[in-house]
Scaffold this active site. Structure first.
Site, PDB file in Angstrom:
ATOM      1  N   GLY A   1      14.307 -11.212  42.039  1.00 27.93           N
ATOM      2  CA  GLY A   1      15.600 -11.155  41.335  1.00 27.93           C
ATOM      3  C   GLY A   1      16.575 -12.210  41.829  1.00 27.93           C
TER       4      GLY A   1
ATOM      5  N   ARG B   1      26.045   3.852  49.524  1.00 33.09           N
ATOM      6  CA  ARG B   1      27.289   3.340  50.121  1.00 33.09           C
ATOM      7  C   ARG B   1      28.256   4.411  50.584  1.00 33.09           C
ATOM      8  NH1 ARG B   1      28.109  -1.018  45.414  1.00 33.09           N
ATOM      9  NH2 ARG B   1      26.444  -2.465  46.013  1.00 33.09           N
TER      10      ARG B   1
ATOM     11  N   CYS C   1      29.916  -6.420  45.599  1.00 32.85           N
ATOM     12  CA  CYS C   1      30.360  -7.819  45.706  1.00 32.85           C
ATOM     13  C   CYS C   1      31.884  -7.968  45.626  1.00 32.85           C
ATOM     14  CB  CYS C   1      29.698  -8.652  44.617  1.00 32.85           C
ATOM     15  SG  CYS C   1      29.458  -7.761  43.065  1.00 32.85           S
TER      16      CYS C   1
ATOM     17  N   GLY D   1      26.308 -11.041  38.500  1.00 32.16           N
ATOM     18  CA  GLY D   1      26.431  -9.730  39.137  1.00 32.16           C
ATOM     19  C   GLY D   1      25.571  -8.694  38.443  1.00 32.16           C
TER      20      GLY D   1
ATOM     21  N   LYS E   1      34.172   2.072  42.762  1.00 28.44           N
ATOM     22  CA  LYS E   1      33.504   1.551  43.969  1.00 28.44           C
ATOM     23  C   LYS E   1      34.486   0.757  44.808  1.00 28.44           C
ATOM     24  CE  LYS E   1      29.647   0.407  41.223  1.00 28.44           C
ATOM     25  NZ  LYS E   1      28.799  -0.684  40.726  1.00 28.44           N
TER      26      LYS E   1
ATOM     27  N   ARG F   1      34.544  -8.475  33.219  1.00 31.59           N
ATOM     28  CA  ARG F   1      33.427  -9.444  33.168  1.00 31.59           C
ATOM     29  C   ARG F   1      33.882 -10.664  32.386  1.00 31.59           C
ATOM     30  NH1 ARG F   1      29.060  -8.619  36.015  1.00 31.59           N
ATOM     31  NH2 ARG F   1      28.618  -6.647  35.000  1.00 31.59           N
TER      32      ARG F   1
ATOM     33  N   HIS G   1      32.744 -14.619  41.616  1.00 30.77           N
ATOM     34  CA  HIS G   1      33.751 -13.668  41.149  1.00 30.77           C
ATOM     35  C   HIS G   1      35.124 -14.149  41.620  1.00 30.77           C
ATOM     36  CE1 HIS G   1      30.467 -11.166  40.136  1.00 30.77           C
ATOM     37  NE2 HIS G   1      30.645 -10.145  40.946  1.00 30.77           N
TER      38      HIS G   1
ATOM     39  N   ASN H   1      29.268 -14.434  44.469  1.00 35.40           N
ATOM     40  CA  ASN H   1      28.899 -13.018  44.481  1.00 35.40           C
ATOM     41  C   ASN H   1      27.460 -12.773  44.908  1.00 35.40           C
ATOM     42  OD1 ASN H   1      28.718 -14.326  41.777  1.00 35.40           O
ATOM     43  ND2 ASN H   1      27.530 -12.492  41.312  1.00 35.40           N
TER      44      ASN H   1
HETATM   45  P1  NAP Z   1      17.710  -8.852  39.004  1.00 37.62           P
HETATM   46  O1  NAP Z   1      17.872 -10.323  38.960  1.00 37.62           O
HETATM   47  O2  NAP Z   1      17.580  -8.091  37.746  1.00 37.62           O
HETATM   48  O3  NAP Z   1      16.445  -8.504  39.950  1.00 37.62           O
HETATM   49  C1  NAP Z   1      16.005  -7.207  40.186  1.00 37.62           C
HETATM   50  C2  NAP Z   1      14.891  -7.216  41.224  1.00 37.62           C
HETATM   51  O4  NAP Z   1      14.506  -5.887  41.507  1.00 37.62           O
HETATM   52  C3  NAP Z   1      13.643  -7.952  40.751  1.00 37.62           C
HETATM   53  O5  NAP Z   1      13.011  -8.553  41.842  1.00 37.62           O
HETATM   54  C4  NAP Z   1      12.824  -6.785  40.215  1.00 37.62           C
HETATM   55  O6  NAP Z   1      11.434  -7.053  40.200  1.00 37.62           O
HETATM   56  C5  NAP Z   1      13.109  -5.741  41.259  1.00 37.62           C
HETATM   57  N1  NAP Z   1      12.785  -4.405  40.744  1.00 37.62           N
HETATM   58  C6  NAP Z   1      13.297  -3.785  39.658  1.00 37.62           C
HETATM   59  N2  NAP Z   1      12.709  -2.590  39.478  1.00 37.62           N
HETATM   60  C7  NAP Z   1      11.790  -2.451  40.470  1.00 37.62           C
HETATM   61  C8  NAP Z   1      10.846  -1.460  40.821  1.00 37.62           C
HETATM   62  N3  NAP Z   1      10.699  -0.346  40.105  1.00 37.62           N
HETATM   63  N4  NAP Z   1      10.072  -1.654  41.920  1.00 37.62           N
HETATM   64  C9  NAP Z   1      10.186  -2.788  42.633  1.00 37.62           C
HETATM   65  N5  NAP Z   1      11.046  -3.786  42.346  1.00 37.62           N
HETATM   66  C10 NAP Z   1      11.845  -3.610  41.279  1.00 37.62           C
HETATM   67  O7  NAP Z   1      18.917  -8.184  39.766  1.00 37.62           O
HETATM   68  P2  NAP Z   1      19.778  -8.721  41.017  1.00 37.62           P
HETATM   69  O8  NAP Z   1      20.968  -9.421  40.517  1.00 37.62           O
HETATM   70  O9  NAP Z   1      18.891  -9.413  41.996  1.00 37.62           O
HETATM   71  O10 NAP Z   1      20.308  -7.340  41.594  1.00 37.62           O
HETATM   72  C11 NAP Z   1      19.437  -6.367  42.033  1.00 37.62           C
HETATM   73  C12 NAP Z   1      20.204  -5.166  42.544  1.00 37.62           C
HETATM   74  O11 NAP Z   1      20.989  -5.570  43.663  1.00 37.62           O
HETATM   75  C13 NAP Z   1      21.201  -4.591  41.532  1.00 37.62           C
HETATM   76  O12 NAP Z   1      20.653  -3.568  40.785  1.00 37.62           O
HETATM   77  C14 NAP Z   1      22.305  -4.094  42.403  1.00 37.62           C
HETATM   78  O13 NAP Z   1      22.044  -2.756  42.754  1.00 37.62           O
HETATM   79  C15 NAP Z   1      22.213  -4.951  43.628  1.00 37.62           C
HETATM   80  N6  NAP Z   1      23.302  -5.928  43.646  1.00 37.62           N
HETATM   81  C16 NAP Z   1      24.261  -5.733  44.519  1.00 37.62           C
HETATM   82  C17 NAP Z   1      25.309  -6.603  44.580  1.00 37.62           C
HETATM   83  C18 NAP Z   1      26.398  -6.293  45.501  1.00 37.62           C
HETATM   84  O14 NAP Z   1      27.476  -6.126  45.017  1.00 37.62           O
HETATM   85  N7  NAP Z   1      26.179  -6.221  46.788  1.00 37.62           N
HETATM   86  C19 NAP Z   1      25.372  -7.707  43.782  1.00 37.62           C
HETATM   87  C20 NAP Z   1      24.352  -7.923  42.868  1.00 37.62           C
HETATM   88  C21 NAP Z   1      23.328  -7.002  42.827  1.00 37.62           C
HETATM   89  P3  NAP Z   1      10.695  -7.534  38.845  1.00 37.62           P
HETATM   90  O15 NAP Z   1      11.106  -8.971  38.691  1.00 37.62           O
HETATM   91  O16 NAP Z   1       9.261  -7.349  39.164  1.00 37.62           O
HETATM   92  O17 NAP Z   1      11.195  -6.670  37.739  1.00 37.62           O
HETATM   93  N1  12T Z   2      27.388  -3.126  37.975  1.00 38.37           N
HETATM   94  O1  12T Z   2      25.902  -3.287  43.515  1.00 38.37           O
HETATM   95  O2  12T Z   2      27.286  -5.539  37.003  1.00 38.37           O
HETATM   96  O3  12T Z   2      27.254  -1.783  42.755  1.00 38.37           O
HETATM   97  O4  12T Z   2      28.274  -7.012  38.256  1.00 38.37           O
HETATM   98  C1  12T Z   2      26.964  -4.989  41.591  1.00 38.37           C
HETATM   99  C2  12T Z   2      27.237  -5.751  40.471  1.00 38.37           C
HETATM  100  C3  12T Z   2      26.981  -3.022  40.284  1.00 38.37           C
HETATM  101  C4  12T Z   2      26.651  -2.847  42.649  1.00 38.37           C
HETATM  102  C5  12T Z   2      27.670  -5.956  38.079  1.00 38.37           C
HETATM  103  C6  12T Z   2      27.252  -3.768  39.162  1.00 38.37           C
HETATM  104  C7  12T Z   2      26.860  -3.641  41.463  1.00 38.37           C
HETATM  105  C8  12T Z   2      27.378  -5.129  39.268  1.00 38.37           C
END
Ligand code: NAP
Ligand code: 12T
Length: 340
Positions: free
Chosen positions: A15, A102, A133, A164, A217, A239, A246, A319
């Site tokens: 991801g 969290r 973020c 995000g 949050k 958004r 961000h 972010n």
């Molecule tokens: P993304 O680009 O959609 O990537 C999601 C990742 O999770 C991909 O590697 C996906 O694998 C994997 N995944 C999804 N379902 C899975 C499953 N059942 N088993 C194993 N792996 C799985 O999303 P992202 O932007 O990287 O964000 C991912 C998550 O991080 C978000 O849902 C959020 O909770 C968190 N996040 C947090 C912040 C923050 O504020 N700290 C910011 C951004 C995101 P595949 O490619 O194989 O589907």
């Molecule tokens: N909905 O990790 O959509 O709580 O930008 C991070 C980013 C949730 C989170 C977004 C979201 C989170 C987003």
């Protein structure tokens, strides 16, 4: 440090946040022993590069954490909910980027510039949560102000990029722009409305009180990180059609009198902060300058004359970096330095 190298698993490696984890571990020369990359059946078997070597992505399952010391998780809240406790039970310390743990009282919620001491609480659950973020960049900018002047009330509006919401949301913005320039109807699948040339005052789902979960949050996480449940925070999360970075307009009412000059000086010396504030030269923080930067940029520092002790700030950060992967790796650095 009791050990020279640590076995690391990146869960959600394919991801947007996962890609950033790979870059940052390499850049900061984190003492990685074995690196395990994990994702779903959609991408398991694909290859990613780390330090010039190809690593095959594995399928996340019950056995994924045998012999792993640190798990960097970003696979979405529903996946972390199931697999973070399994990893912790296998002896792996999890730093989780999702919203799931969290607010759990047994899980520390950490921003190293603000409350690194909270990391000590990881032993209860084996999990440390990385804040949202929007929360992270706000608390990094406000910490020195909080310590020196006290904070009574915050009014914050966010301008959040599509990254995000993951890779699919970024592709959706591109496809919509393409469609509109070709005079065809833009499709939407990921975000609640068309984001191209638009602003959406909705991030995540709505709660009963009319606020969104993203806004809630920011309130709850900020209070937990500062350890102050009486802090007043009034958020609006929006958004905008930006790919990465961000921005936040932050209005702060301090307990004690404060001047913009004092804040500029304080923030210039603060860890993780970069002051970009020179109106005469039209210099202020902008998302086009924040990608790949580690720091939280702060500018437009000025008095709010409508209250006795008021300030306005404009705060911008990458972010995916400080808002996600970098903050988590900084937590892992403290873990290996002081705890593992
Ligand atoms: P993304 O680009 O959609 O990537 C999601 C990742 O999770 C991909 O590697 C996906 O694998 C994997 N995944 C999804 N379902 C899975 C499953 N059942 N088993 C194993 N792996 C799985 O999303 P992202 O932007 O990287 O964000 C991912 C998550 O991080 C978000 O849902 C959020 O909770 C968190 N996040 C947090 C912040 C923050 O504020 N700290 C910011 C951004 C995101 P595949 O490619 O194989 O589907
Ligand atoms: N909905 O990790 O959509 O709580 O930008 C991070 C980013 C949730 C989170 C977004 C979201 C989170 C987003």
């Amino acid at each position: 440090m009791s050990k020279r190298e640590y076995n690391v698993a990146i869960v959600g490696a394919t991801g947007m946040v996962g890609a950033e984890f790979l870059k940052i571990l390499e850049e900061r020369n984190f003492p990685v022993g074995e690196l395990r990359l994990l994702a779903s059946e959609r991408t398991a078997g694909s290859k990613l590069e780390f330090k010039g070597e190809e690593i095959t992505v594995g399928l996340l399952d019950e056995e994924s954490f045998e012999g792993v010391d640190i798990g960097l998780f970003s696979p979405g809240a529903s996946v972390s909910k199931i697999y973070a406790p399994k990893a912790a039970a296998a002896g792996c310390v999890v730093v989780d980027n999702t919203s799931h743990f969290r607010m759990d009282p047994d899980v520390p919620l950490v921003v190293p510039e603000v409350n690194p001491e909270a990391i000590a609480g990881y032993e209860k659950s084996g999990i440390i949560a990385n804040p949202n973020c929007s929360t992270i960049q706000m608390v990094v900018a406000l910490k020195p102000i909080y310590d020196h002047f006290g904070i009574k009330r915050i009014v914050v509006s966010t301008y959040q990029s599509v990254s995000g919401a993951g890779k699919k949301a970024m592709d959706e913005l591109t496809e919509q722009v393409r469609a509109l320039f070709n005079m065809t109807v833009p499709e939407k699948n990921v975000l609640p409305h068309v984001i191209a040339f638009n602003c959406l005052p909705q991030i995540d789902l709505f709660l009963e009180d009319g606020y969104t979960k993203e806004e809630a949050k920011m309130v709850n996480e900020t209070r937990k990180i500062f350890g102050n449940n009486s802090m007043l925070i009034s958020p609006t999360a929006v958004r905008v059609p930006v790919y990465v970075g961000h921005s936040e307009s932050i209005n702060v009412e301090t307990e004690d009198p404060v001047t913009p000059e004092e804040v500029r000086e304080l923030l210039s010396a603060a860890p993780g902060v970069e002051v970009v504030d020179n109106p005469a030269e039209a210099q202020y923080p902008m998302t086009i300058d924040c990608a790949e930067r580690d720091s939280v940029m702060v500018g437009r520092i000025r008095r709010d004359d409508t209250v006795e002790n008021g300030l306005n700030l404009w705060v911008v950060a990458d972010n995916l970096r400080k808002g996600a992967a970098l903050n988590a790796v900084q937590i892992a650095e403290i873990l290996v330095r002081d705890y593992l």
